[in-house]
Design an enzyme around this catalytic site. Structure first.
Site, PDB file in Angstrom:
ATOM      1  N   ARG A 103      66.000  79.517  66.882  1.00  0.00           N
ATOM      2  CA  ARG A 103      64.921  79.344  65.487  1.00  0.00           C
ATOM      3  C   ARG A 103      65.674  80.304  64.524  1.00  0.00           C
ATOM      4  NH1 ARG A 103      58.879  78.006  63.752  1.00  0.00           N
ATOM      5  NH2 ARG A 103      59.671  76.070  64.577  1.00  0.00           N
ATOM      6  N   HIS A 130      64.923  70.340  61.486  1.00  0.00           N
ATOM      7  CA  HIS A 130      63.729  70.633  62.439  1.00  0.00           C
ATOM      8  C   HIS A 130      63.758  69.331  63.548  1.00  0.00           C
ATOM      9  CE1 HIS A 130      60.728  72.379  64.726  1.00  0.00           C
ATOM     10  NE2 HIS A 130      59.824  72.422  63.941  1.00  0.00           N
ATOM     11  N   GLN A 133      61.022  68.590  66.329  1.00  0.00           N
ATOM     12  CA  GLN A 133      59.607  67.860  65.507  1.00  0.00           C
ATOM     13  C   GLN A 133      59.629  66.593  65.533  1.00  0.00           C
ATOM     14  OE1 GLN A 133      56.578  69.941  64.677  1.00  0.00           O
ATOM     15  NE2 GLN A 133      55.711  67.803  64.779  1.00  0.00           N
ATOM     16  N   ASP A 218      54.773  68.073  54.424  1.00  0.00           N
ATOM     17  CA  ASP A 218      55.031  69.584  54.801  1.00  0.00           C
ATOM     18  C   ASP A 218      54.728  70.608  53.887  1.00  0.00           C
ATOM     19  OD1 ASP A 218      56.059  71.507  56.589  1.00  0.00           O
ATOM     20  OD2 ASP A 218      57.884  71.055  56.271  1.00  0.00           O
ATOM     21  N   CYS A 258      53.870  68.557  60.457  1.00  0.00           N
ATOM     22  CA  CYS A 258      54.094  69.015  61.667  1.00  0.00           C
ATOM     23  C   CYS A 258      53.594  70.241  61.911  1.00  0.00           C
ATOM     24  CB  CYS A 258      55.782  69.556  61.360  1.00  0.00           C
ATOM     25  SG  CYS A 258      56.123  70.538  60.015  1.00  0.00           S
ATOM     26  N   ARG A 286      55.009  68.097  71.003  1.00  0.00           N
ATOM     27  CA  ARG A 286      56.249  69.179  71.209  1.00  0.00           C
ATOM     28  C   ARG A 286      56.477  69.173  72.609  1.00  0.00           C
ATOM     29  NH1 ARG A 286      57.186  71.818  66.629  1.00  0.00           N
ATOM     30  NH2 ARG A 286      59.157  72.349  67.904  1.00  0.00           N
TER      31      ARG A 286
HETATM   32  N1   CP Z   1      55.926  72.730  63.668  1.00  0.00           N
HETATM   33  C1   CP Z   1      56.261  73.937  64.185  1.00  0.00           C
HETATM   34  O1   CP Z   1      57.692  74.026  64.458  1.00  0.00           O
HETATM   35  O2   CP Z   1      55.359  74.826  64.389  1.00  0.00           O
HETATM   36  P1   CP Z   1      55.901  76.296  64.641  1.00  0.00           P
HETATM   37  O3   CP Z   1      56.395  76.789  63.557  1.00  0.00           O
HETATM   38  O4   CP Z   1      54.364  77.059  65.117  1.00  0.00           O
HETATM   39  O5   CP Z   1      56.829  76.296  65.858  1.00  0.00           O
HETATM   40  N1  NVA Z   2      59.682  73.109  56.705  1.00  0.00           N
HETATM   41  C1  NVA Z   2      58.541  74.079  57.266  1.00  0.00           C
HETATM   42  C2  NVA Z   2      58.395  73.657  58.605  1.00  0.00           C
HETATM   43  C3  NVA Z   2      57.685  74.602  59.699  1.00  0.00           C
HETATM   44  C4  NVA Z   2      57.653  74.121  61.041  1.00  0.00           C
HETATM   45  C5  NVA Z   2      59.274  75.702  57.528  1.00  0.00           C
HETATM   46  O1  NVA Z   2      60.651  75.488  57.636  1.00  0.00           O
HETATM   47  O2  NVA Z   2      58.955  76.483  57.369  1.00  0.00           O
END
Ligand code: CP
Ligand code: NVA
Length: 301
Positions: A103, A130, A133, A218, A258, A286
């Protein structure tokens, strides 16, 4: 060639549909208490340059169910955070672990890691995509309503990493995607172009929600955009998913998010906590969807 999962388009349609079926099966196996220690002694490296609750815990738990191990690596206490080149880190880590999830901010950094890695690399979220998700979201729809093919999904809000992965999911799972963003917050043009007429782009959230089967949204400011919070709150003020928008969709439409969510910003509390919301199933899935993904990548020849 090592198979990676950097975007949803890295798998072919048959693979990704089989993966969803397997996720549903793995979920049943876990609920029935059927052991599935398929990857004893296998190790997952987990590099996180951004915060996470769901992604971290679901991947770690998945490896535990498989009888393997996961190692959490934060930039604060690895040499990655002190400037060791990504290429060198990829070469070293992939000689030790069996699979890596990352990540991070720039999608290009993930691609560079994958290029130098001998083992499969999974995108656990970048600024651009992402995909994990979306595996969970599609699984959730299949379980609740059946095949998502031919259905209509409404994306309300920012044309961000989640929106880009919804665009790729529309291609892979053959659904229509209505995207409503404020002016200036549209998704990437090249990513949209690949989906052709599967995408309808508008600046009107009401138009996007008509006859929808899923309404999803989101946060207005993603990780890394915290400094833009106030400016974005103004730009997105008319883009809250509330009960009025939900009423424009089909009666059996689902609300998805998400998470983490901000009640009173991108979604009203009565919608996210209401009967059409499936956000907790999404979060749980997930775990199951990523177990199916990990299995697919670890089993590759
Ligand atoms: N939706 C999601 O990816 O959550 P986290 O940021 O908690 O991993
Ligand atoms: N768009 C958000 C998703 C978090 C799971 C971010 O990137 O912070």
């Amino acid at each position: 060639m090592t198979q990676h999962f950097l975007t949803l388009l890295d798998l072919d349609k048959a693979q990704i549909h089989t993966l969803i079926e397997r996720a549903i099966q793995l979920k049943k196996m876990q609920k029935a208490g059927e052991p599935h220690e398929l990857f004893k002694n296998r190790v997952m490296g987990m590099i996180f340059d951004k915060s996470s609750t769901r992604t971290r815990v679901s991947f770690e738990t998945g490896m535990a169910h498989f009888g393997g191990q996961a190692i959490f690596l934060s930039p604060r206490d690895t040499q990655l955070g002190r400037g060791e080149p990504i290429e060198d880190s990829a070469r070293v880590l992939s000689r030790m672990v069996d699979i890596v999830i990352i990540r991070t901010f720039e999608h290009e950094k993930l691609e560079r890691f994958a290029e130098y890695s001998q083992v499969p690399v999974i995108n656990a979220l970048t600024d651009l995509y992402h995909p994990c998700q979306l595996l969970a979201d599609v699984q959730t729809y299949f379980e609740a309503r059946g095949d998502i093919k031919g259905k209509t999904v409404s994306w309300i809000g920012d044309g961000n990493n989640m929106c880009h992965s919804y665009i790729n999911a529309a291609i892979q799972f053959d659904f229509s995607l209505n995207i409503a963003t404020p002016k200036g917050f549209e998704p990437d043009k090249e990513i949209m172009a690949r989906a052709g007429d599967k995408i309808n782009l508008t600046n009107d959230p009401k138009a996007a929600c008509e006859n929808a089967d899923i309404i999803t949204t989101d946060v207005w400011a993603s990780m890394g955009q915290e400094g833009e919070q106030d400016e974005r709150a103004n730009a997105f003020a008319d883009f809250q998913v509330d009960s009025k928008l939900m009423k424009l969709a089909h009666n059996d439409a689902l609300f998805m998010h998400c998470l983490p969510a901000h009640r009173g910003e991108e979604v009203s509390a009565d919608v996210i906590d209401g009967p059409q919301s499936v956000v907790w199933d999404q979060a749980e899935n997930r775990l199951h969807a990523q177990k199916a993904l990990t299995e697919l990548l670890l089993n590759q020849k």
